[in-house]
Design an enzyme around this catalytic site. Structure first.
Site, PDB file in Angstrom:
ATOM      1  N   PRO A  22       0.814  -1.222   0.000  1.00 16.58           N
ATOM      2  CA  PRO A  22       0.000   0.000   0.000  1.00 16.58           C
ATOM      3  C   PRO A  22       0.848   1.272   0.000  1.00 16.58           C
ATOM      4  CG  PRO A  22      -0.843  -1.585   1.605  1.00 16.58           C
ATOM      5  CD  PRO A  22       0.471  -2.116   1.134  1.00 16.58           C
ATOM      6  N   VAL A  23       1.987   1.264   0.722  1.00 14.84           N
ATOM      7  CA  VAL A  23       2.848   2.452   0.748  1.00 14.84           C
ATOM      8  C   VAL A  23       3.423   2.714  -0.639  1.00 14.84           C
ATOM      9  CG1 VAL A  23       4.946   3.462   1.711  1.00 14.84           C
ATOM     10  CG2 VAL A  23       3.400   2.166   3.189  1.00 14.84           C
ATOM     11  N   PRO A  43       7.872  -9.060  -6.107  1.00 13.02           N
ATOM     12  CA  PRO A  43       7.432 -10.409  -6.480  1.00 13.02           C
ATOM     13  C   PRO A  43       5.927 -10.591  -6.373  1.00 13.02           C
ATOM     14  CG  PRO A  43       8.497 -10.430  -4.337  1.00 13.02           C
ATOM     15  CD  PRO A  43       8.692  -9.056  -4.875  1.00 13.02           C
ATOM     16  N   GLU A  44       5.269  -9.705  -5.613  1.00  9.32           N
ATOM     17  CA  GLU A  44       3.809  -9.761  -5.516  1.00  9.32           C
ATOM     18  C   GLU A  44       3.289  -8.367  -5.196  1.00  9.32           C
ATOM     19  OE1 GLU A  44       3.519 -11.255  -0.847  1.00  9.32           O
ATOM     20  OE2 GLU A  44       3.134 -12.658  -2.481  1.00  9.32           O
ATOM     21  N   PRO A 227     -24.957  32.007  13.321  1.00  8.91           N
ATOM     22  CA  PRO A 227     -25.708  32.303  14.535  1.00  8.91           C
ATOM     23  C   PRO A 227     -24.871  32.694  15.746  1.00  8.91           C
ATOM     24  CG  PRO A 227     -25.578  29.937  14.206  1.00  8.91           C
ATOM     25  CD  PRO A 227     -24.946  30.565  12.996  1.00  8.91           C
ATOM     26  N   ASP A 250     -23.635  43.972  12.570  1.00 12.43           N
ATOM     27  CA  ASP A 250     -24.858  43.967  13.367  1.00 12.43           C
ATOM     28  C   ASP A 250     -24.564  43.662  14.823  1.00 12.43           C
ATOM     29  OD1 ASP A 250     -26.994  42.371  10.851  1.00 12.43           O
ATOM     30  OD2 ASP A 250     -26.330  44.447  11.086  1.00 12.43           O
ATOM     31  N   LYS A 272     -29.211  46.880  15.289  1.00 11.85           N
ATOM     32  CA  LYS A 272     -30.600  47.286  15.485  1.00 11.85           C
ATOM     33  C   LYS A 272     -31.211  46.484  16.627  1.00 11.85           C
ATOM     34  CE  LYS A 272     -31.073  47.993  10.503  1.00 11.85           C
ATOM     35  NZ  LYS A 272     -31.749  47.529   9.270  1.00 11.85           N
ATOM     36  N   ASP A 305     -27.869  34.404   8.138  1.00 13.79           N
ATOM     37  CA  ASP A 305     -27.747  34.484   6.681  1.00 13.79           C
ATOM     38  C   ASP A 305     -28.331  35.820   6.225  1.00 13.79           C
ATOM     39  OD1 ASP A 305     -27.475  32.709   3.980  1.00 13.79           O
ATOM     40  OD2 ASP A 305     -29.179  34.081   3.862  1.00 13.79           O
ATOM     41  N   ILE A 308     -32.045  35.851   4.828  1.00 15.99           N
ATOM     42  CA  ILE A 308     -33.178  35.350   5.611  1.00 15.99           C
ATOM     43  C   ILE A 308     -33.461  36.351   6.723  1.00 15.99           C
ATOM     44  CG2 ILE A 308     -34.046  33.484   7.070  1.00 15.99           C
ATOM     45  CD1 ILE A 308     -32.473  31.527   5.443  1.00 15.99           C
ATOM     46  N   MET A 385     -37.055  36.608  15.797  1.00 11.53           N
ATOM     47  CA  MET A 385     -37.371  37.892  16.439  1.00 11.53           C
ATOM     48  C   MET A 385     -38.759  37.862  17.079  1.00 11.53           C
ATOM     49  SD  MET A 385     -35.828  40.222  13.338  1.00 11.53           S
ATOM     50  CE  MET A 385     -36.644  39.192  12.098  1.00 11.53           C
ATOM     51  N   GLY A 414     -28.279  31.166  20.834  1.00 11.27           N
ATOM     52  CA  GLY A 414     -27.918  29.848  20.321  1.00 11.27           C
ATOM     53  C   GLY A 414     -26.519  29.753  19.745  1.00 11.27           C
TER      54      GLY A 414
END
Length: 465
Positions: A22-23, A43-44, A227, A250, A272, A305, A308, A385, A414
């Site tokens: 694997p290495v 060999p394999e 949030p 804000d 606000k 966001d 929203i 709100m 939150g």
């Protein structure tokens, strides 16, 4: 410094990897990505190496190592699980003056493989000189998180216009300032989102401004800060926050998030509260336009966001009308962040098949919400709100057919260290607010999904009502 970091061009070279595990497969993959012709000698083969052979991406010599195998090779990797064989490979390669790497033994070879951050043509490499490979991988992960995945597109744009900029702008200082402007602004973001033509057009316009001595084109970033928890910022939000000259923020943007803004940026509070605006919306729009026209990069940092219940759409309407370049970075809205941190899935197959976001601002203590549409089986309601309006919300929902026993959750501040959750029913929630002195900002969730809070809550213990 034990190793000098160099970047080698191996696209026309033949690389021999002694080993088939694997290495060896991982080393082969790196060399293939750099364009080398790779041969495995073993060999394999392990499964990962066999796949490379089956796909005809590497050659395989099915044999035990002998020194003759190094002939006609340009680069050697010893990757067997036998250190004696590895050291013999290294000794033979050194005698032939071939660069050689010995896995897990950096001192035995002449070079090592660093941890690679590939944003071709931009490539970064990290190494601990073989002393702490796990630490190196962690460092690579940190750097990966800071470099946009599409950084290569930006590098291609720079390479395309580099000669033109050299011919247009005289003096290294002017060119440096130009490229700093390009790489830290909207042109870079257009390039990294695949808008090659738009990025090129803006770059050429900016170049003409610089040629004429006008270095003053500004731009605005409308950024959602989420949030409250700084870890919920997007990579792009953080990058733009750290390159802005002016930041309008804000009250919902936490101090921890503001601490991530560029240290010498000008901070302007435009928060606000109910019936109390530090700066009216018209004033915010004016500030954005005025600072951008002064040639500054302006970050409008908004909690949650910006699209929203954040009036972001109104702000960019004004920017567009004024001809100001802008871009929008979405943030995790309060409903998603606060609910997730409280163990309340907004939808759930057994409880809720839809979710509705509602602004609960009241005018003259009344509301014109379509309450009949809100009272629907299998629906979660999220009120933004809504703390002051909570008695009216509870009254109207019950009056329009919602059960007084419907579960309700109040989530105060939150995702922050002050995060608190109160659960009750529509008939008892108002009493709970009085008992615990719940304060804004608070999110209200109404629906059967609130029942899952006690089972799934992981962030902080709940305050029960």
């Amino acid at each position: 410094m034990d190793f000098l970091p160099l970047f080698h061009q191996v696209g026309d070279q033949s690389a021999l990897i002694v080993g088939g595990g694997p290495v060896a497969a991982r080393k082969a993959q790196l060399l293939l990505e750099a364009g080398a012709s790779v041969t495995l000698l073993a060999p394999e083969l392990a499964a990962a190496s066999q796949i490379l052979v089956d796909e005809a991406r590497v050659l395989w010599i099915n044999a035990v190592y002998e020194a003759r195998h190094l002939q006609q090779m340009d680069l050697i990797v010893a990757a067997t699980n036998d250190q004696q064989v590895n050291h013999q490979v290294a000794a033979d390669a050194r005698q032939l003056r071939l660069p050689v790497n010995v896995v897990n033994d950096p001192t035995a070879g002449t070079f090592i493989f660093p941890a690679v951050i590939d944003r071709s043509p931009v490539v970064a490499a990290v190494s601990s000189s073989g002393a702490a490979p796990v630490l190196t991988r962690l460092m690579r992960g940190r750097i990966e998180s800071l470099l946009p995945a599409s950084m290569g597109l930006l590098a291609q744009l720079v390479g395309q216009y580099r000669k033109q900029v050299q011919e247009t702008l005289s003096g290294s200082t002017a060119r440096r300032r130009f490229w700093e402007r390009v790489l830290n602004g909207v042109i870079a973001d257009r390039a990294m989102t695949g808008q090659k033509e738009a990025a090129g057009r803006l770059l050429e316009e900016e170049l003409q401004h610089f040629r004429q001595g006008d270095h003053g084109r500004g731009e605005v970033y409308l950024v959602g800060a989420g949030p409250g928890d700084p870890d919920l910022l997007t990579f792009k939000a953080l990058r733009l926050m750290q390159q802005a000259d002016v930041v309008l923020h804000d009250r919902l943007v936490s101090p921890e998030i503001l601490a991530l803004v560029r240290r010498d940026a000008e901070l302007i509070y435009v928060g606000k509260r109910r019936s109390e605006h530090a700066v009216p919306q018209e004033g915010i729009n004016e500030l954005l336009i005025r600072h951008a026209r002064a040639g500054k990069r302006v970050c409008r940092l908004k909690g949650g966001d910006p699209f929203i219940f954040g009036r972001g759409g109104e702000e960019i309407e004004q920017l567009a009308a004024a001809g100001i370049e802008f871009q929008v970075v979405p943030g995790i809205t309060a409903a998603s962040g606060c609910a997730a941190y409280s163990g309340i899935p907004l939808t759930h197959r057994d409880y809720s098949q839809s979710v509705r976001f509602v602004t609960a601002h009241l005018k003259n203590n009344t509301s014109d919400l379509k309450w009949d549409e809100l009272v629907t089986a299998g629906q979660t309601l999220v009120f933004y709100m809504g703390l002051v309006a909570l008695p009216e919300i509870a009254r109207q929902l019950c009056a329009h057919g919602c059960s007084p026993d419907m579960p309700v959750a109040l989530i105060e501040q939150g995702t922050t260290p002050q995060h608190r959750v109160f659960t009750a029913t529509l008939s008892t929630i108002c009493d709970l607010v009085d008992q615990h002195d719940v304060q804004a900002p608070t999110l209200i969730i109404v629906g059967e999904v609130v029942k899952l809070h006690h089972k799934l809550n992981w962030f902080k213990p709940a305050v029960e009502g």
